[in-house]
Design an enzyme around this catalytic site. Sequence first.
Site, PDB file in Angstrom:
ATOM      1  N   ASP A 104      -8.738  -0.605  -7.970  1.00 35.22           N
ATOM      2  CA  ASP A 104      -7.992  -1.019  -6.779  1.00 35.22           C
ATOM      3  C   ASP A 104      -7.440  -2.435  -6.931  1.00 35.22           C
ATOM      4  O   ASP A 104      -6.387  -2.762  -6.394  1.00 35.22           O
ATOM      5  CB  ASP A 104      -8.904  -0.932  -5.551  1.00 35.22           C
ATOM      6  CG  ASP A 104      -8.150  -0.504  -4.296  1.00 35.22           C
ATOM      7  OD1 ASP A 104      -8.790  -0.214  -3.284  1.00 35.22           O
ATOM      8  OD2 ASP A 104      -6.901  -0.457  -4.328  1.00 35.22           O
TER       9      ASP A 104
ATOM     10  N   HIS B 146      -6.427   7.538  -2.686  1.00 34.07           N
ATOM     11  CA  HIS B 146      -7.367   6.673  -1.959  1.00 34.07           C
ATOM     12  C   HIS B 146      -6.741   5.867  -0.822  1.00 34.07           C
ATOM     13  O   HIS B 146      -7.450   5.427   0.078  1.00 34.07           O
ATOM     14  CB  HIS B 146      -8.093   5.721  -2.924  1.00 34.07           C
ATOM     15  CG  HIS B 146      -7.301   4.502  -3.257  1.00 34.07           C
ATOM     16  ND1 HIS B 146      -6.252   4.517  -4.142  1.00 34.07           N
ATOM     17  CD2 HIS B 146      -7.400   3.236  -2.802  1.00 34.07           C
ATOM     18  CE1 HIS B 146      -5.739   3.299  -4.220  1.00 34.07           C
ATOM     19  NE2 HIS B 146      -6.401   2.505  -3.420  1.00 34.07           N
ATOM     20  N   ASP B 147      -5.420   5.650  -0.849  1.00 35.23           N
ATOM     21  CA  ASP B 147      -4.747   4.880   0.219  1.00 35.23           C
ATOM     22  C   ASP B 147      -3.650   5.701   0.901  1.00 35.23           C
ATOM     23  O   ASP B 147      -2.748   5.146   1.525  1.00 35.23           O
ATOM     24  CB  ASP B 147      -4.118   3.608  -0.358  1.00 35.23           C
ATOM     25  CG  ASP B 147      -5.109   2.446  -0.390  1.00 35.23           C
ATOM     26  OD1 ASP B 147      -4.967   1.562  -1.264  1.00 35.23           O
ATOM     27  OD2 ASP B 147      -6.031   2.414   0.451  1.00 35.23           O
TER      28      ASP B 147
ATOM     29  N   HIS C   1       1.283   1.529  -5.796  1.00 37.88           N
ATOM     30  CA  HIS C   1      -0.096   1.019  -5.852  1.00 37.88           C
ATOM     31  C   HIS C   1      -1.039   2.143  -6.297  1.00 37.88           C
ATOM     32  O   HIS C   1      -1.844   1.952  -7.205  1.00 37.88           O
ATOM     33  CB  HIS C   1      -0.520   0.483  -4.482  1.00 37.88           C
ATOM     34  CG  HIS C   1      -1.994   0.250  -4.344  1.00 37.88           C
ATOM     35  ND1 HIS C   1      -2.702  -0.602  -5.161  1.00 37.88           N
ATOM     36  CD2 HIS C   1      -2.910   0.793  -3.483  1.00 37.88           C
ATOM     37  CE1 HIS C   1      -3.992  -0.598  -4.811  1.00 37.88           C
ATOM     38  NE2 HIS C   1      -4.145   0.260  -3.798  1.00 37.88           N
TER      39      HIS C   1
ATOM     40  N   HIS D 167       0.829  -1.223   0.000  1.00 37.19           N
ATOM     41  CA  HIS D 167       0.000   0.000   0.000  1.00 37.19           C
ATOM     42  C   HIS D 167       0.854   1.261   0.000  1.00 37.19           C
ATOM     43  O   HIS D 167       0.826   2.075   0.904  1.00 37.19           O
ATOM     44  CB  HIS D 167      -0.965  -0.014   1.196  1.00 37.19           C
ATOM     45  CG  HIS D 167      -2.155  -0.893   0.954  1.00 37.19           C
ATOM     46  ND1 HIS D 167      -2.300  -2.134   1.551  1.00 37.19           N
ATOM     47  CD2 HIS D 167      -3.229  -0.723   0.150  1.00 37.19           C
ATOM     48  CE1 HIS D 167      -3.436  -2.680   1.134  1.00 37.19           C
ATOM     49  NE2 HIS D 167      -4.013  -1.848   0.285  1.00 37.19           N
TER      50      HIS D 167
HETATM   51  C1  LIG Z   1     -10.230  -2.909  -2.190  1.00 36.64           C
HETATM   52  O1  LIG Z   1      -9.626  -2.885  -0.910  1.00 36.64           O
HETATM   53  C2  LIG Z   1      -8.555  -3.715  -0.690  1.00 36.64           C
HETATM   54  C3  LIG Z   1      -7.932  -3.569   0.541  1.00 36.64           C
HETATM   55  C4  LIG Z   1      -6.830  -4.356   0.832  1.00 36.64           C
HETATM   56  C5  LIG Z   1      -6.355  -5.261  -0.115  1.00 36.64           C
HETATM   57 CL1  LIG Z   1      -4.943  -6.199   0.246  1.00 36.64          CL
HETATM   58  C6  LIG Z   1      -7.001  -5.432  -1.343  1.00 36.64           C
HETATM   59  C7  LIG Z   1      -6.486  -6.364  -2.363  1.00 36.64           C
HETATM   60  N1  LIG Z   1      -6.006  -5.931  -3.537  1.00 36.64           N
HETATM   61  N2  LIG Z   1      -5.553  -6.980  -4.227  1.00 36.64           N
HETATM   62  C8  LIG Z   1      -5.747  -8.097  -3.463  1.00 36.64           C
HETATM   63  C9  LIG Z   1      -5.401  -9.432  -3.705  1.00 36.64           C
HETATM   64  C10 LIG Z   1      -4.709  -9.847  -4.964  1.00 36.64           C
HETATM   65  N3  LIG Z   1      -5.694 -10.366  -2.807  1.00 36.64           N
HETATM   66  C11 LIG Z   1      -6.341 -10.048  -1.655  1.00 36.64           C
HETATM   67  C12 LIG Z   1      -6.661 -11.056  -0.723  1.00 36.64           C
HETATM   68  C13 LIG Z   1      -7.392 -10.754   0.423  1.00 36.64           C
HETATM   69  C14 LIG Z   1      -7.786  -9.443   0.647  1.00 36.64           C
HETATM   70  C15 LIG Z   1      -8.614  -9.083   1.839  1.00 36.64           C
HETATM   71  O2  LIG Z   1      -8.644  -7.944   2.231  1.00 36.64           O
HETATM   72  N4  LIG Z   1      -9.342 -10.059   2.368  1.00 36.64           N
HETATM   73  C16 LIG Z   1     -10.210  -9.771   3.511  1.00 36.64           C
HETATM   74  C17 LIG Z   1     -11.612 -10.274   3.244  1.00 36.64           C
HETATM   75  C18 LIG Z   1     -12.494  -9.832   4.391  1.00 36.64           C
HETATM   76  C19 LIG Z   1     -12.141  -9.722   1.935  1.00 36.64           C
HETATM   77  C20 LIG Z   1      -7.431  -8.408  -0.236  1.00 36.64           C
HETATM   78  C21 LIG Z   1      -6.710  -8.705  -1.376  1.00 36.64           C
HETATM   79  N5  LIG Z   1      -6.366  -7.721  -2.304  1.00 36.64           N
HETATM   80  C22 LIG Z   1      -8.097  -4.626  -1.648  1.00 36.64           C
HETATM   81 MG   LIG Z   2      -7.587   1.051   0.752  1.00 41.86          MG
HETATM   82 ZN   LIG Z   3      -5.910   0.566  -2.688  1.00 41.33          ZN
END
Ligand SMILES: COc1ccc(Cl)c(-c2nnc3c(C)nc4ccc(C(=O)NCC(C)C)cc4n23)c1
Ligand SMILES: [Mg+2]
Ligand SMILES: [Zn+2]
Length: 342
Positions: A233, A121-122, A85, A81
Amino acid sequence: QVTTEEVAQLAEMRIPPPEFFNKKFSSFSFTPRVISYADTPLAVLTMFEDMGFITKFRINKTYLCRFILMVRKGYRDPPYHNWSHAFAVCHFCYIMYKNLDLPKYLDDIELLALFVACLSHDIDHRGTTNSFQIASDSVLAALYSSAGSVLERHHLTQTMAILNTDGCNIFQSMGNTNYQRTLDLISYIILSTDLAHHLRIMEELKKMSQAGYAKGNPGHHKLLLSLLITSCDLSDQTKDWNTAKRIAEMIYQEFFKQGDLEKSLGRDPLLMMDREKACIPELQIGFLESIALPVYSLLAKFFPAARVMVDVMQKNRQMWKKMKGRVKKMDVVTGTAMDSLL
Ligand SMILES: COc1ccc(Cl)c(-c2nnc3c(C)nc4ccc(C(=O)NCC(C)C)cc4n23)c1
Ligand SMILES: [Mg+2]
Ligand SMILES: [Zn+2]
């Protein structure tokens, strides 16, 4: 703060066309993370210019340069983050603008708010989740936990603080009504980057995709803006296998650091944050099937040209399944080999 020299240096540069960075800069397959950290501010200027925002909203170029540099500086450097990103997210917004007919669905001011929201946004993300803020009684939790979306409220507060800094208010040439509407839109869009929010509106998004988008319906505009920023995102996962895999591993670096921290605080981390227990291929297959694929499938219902990204994501899912199979076999082989050794 950013220095006057930094701002002047960027402001005096001619804004190059997209092709200056790469002849495929505006295509879905382009991976924005190949642009160096140093070149990203100029690339953001190019995208603002190429979408016609600088002229349309009479944005002061020096203010825009200062704003971009302040936002970039506002990001920390956790494994995932970080500014790279944010740059990848705003680039995906740009390629959707160039390849999908967004102006047919959204007003100019909504598109401007979406792009600016992507950038910040982050901002000031610490590399830990909302639930970690609350469990660790962080300052952000003290400020925002009653309202929910703790991190996203902080990203929003930081964004507004930059816009309120002298010489950074890129919206100052707008009339009051448009100015207020832009801030309200940015607030809504940044708060909707909380995955929990996305999961809450999934049913409404499905209904809207079945009923068909009504440009005259303000609720449809908000739902679509949420879907679009979530698409931005998660957009690393719509790229080639090597990119998708490399970025997923970056995310688990961040998750595992939080898991280590939770263990040191005597707490049990989620499986996906526990480096001793997590099986990344398995977790990624789950994330693609339950969250990412539905996002781009919905997107493709409104914008058929987005279909290509669903196909790439399906291929990436197959690759994770192959990885999972290989790891399982290796375990078996190692186990057997170990027995014979012992
Ligand atoms: C849109 O906001 C976010 C915030 C934080 C993150 Cl890291 C992401 C994000 N962006 N790419 C990914 C990938 C490739 N894998 C991920 C696997 C799991 C999770 C996760 O938060 N799982 C929790 C469950 C309660 C949904 C997020 C993932 N992710 C998006
Ligand atoms: Mg975020
Ligand atoms: Zn983000």
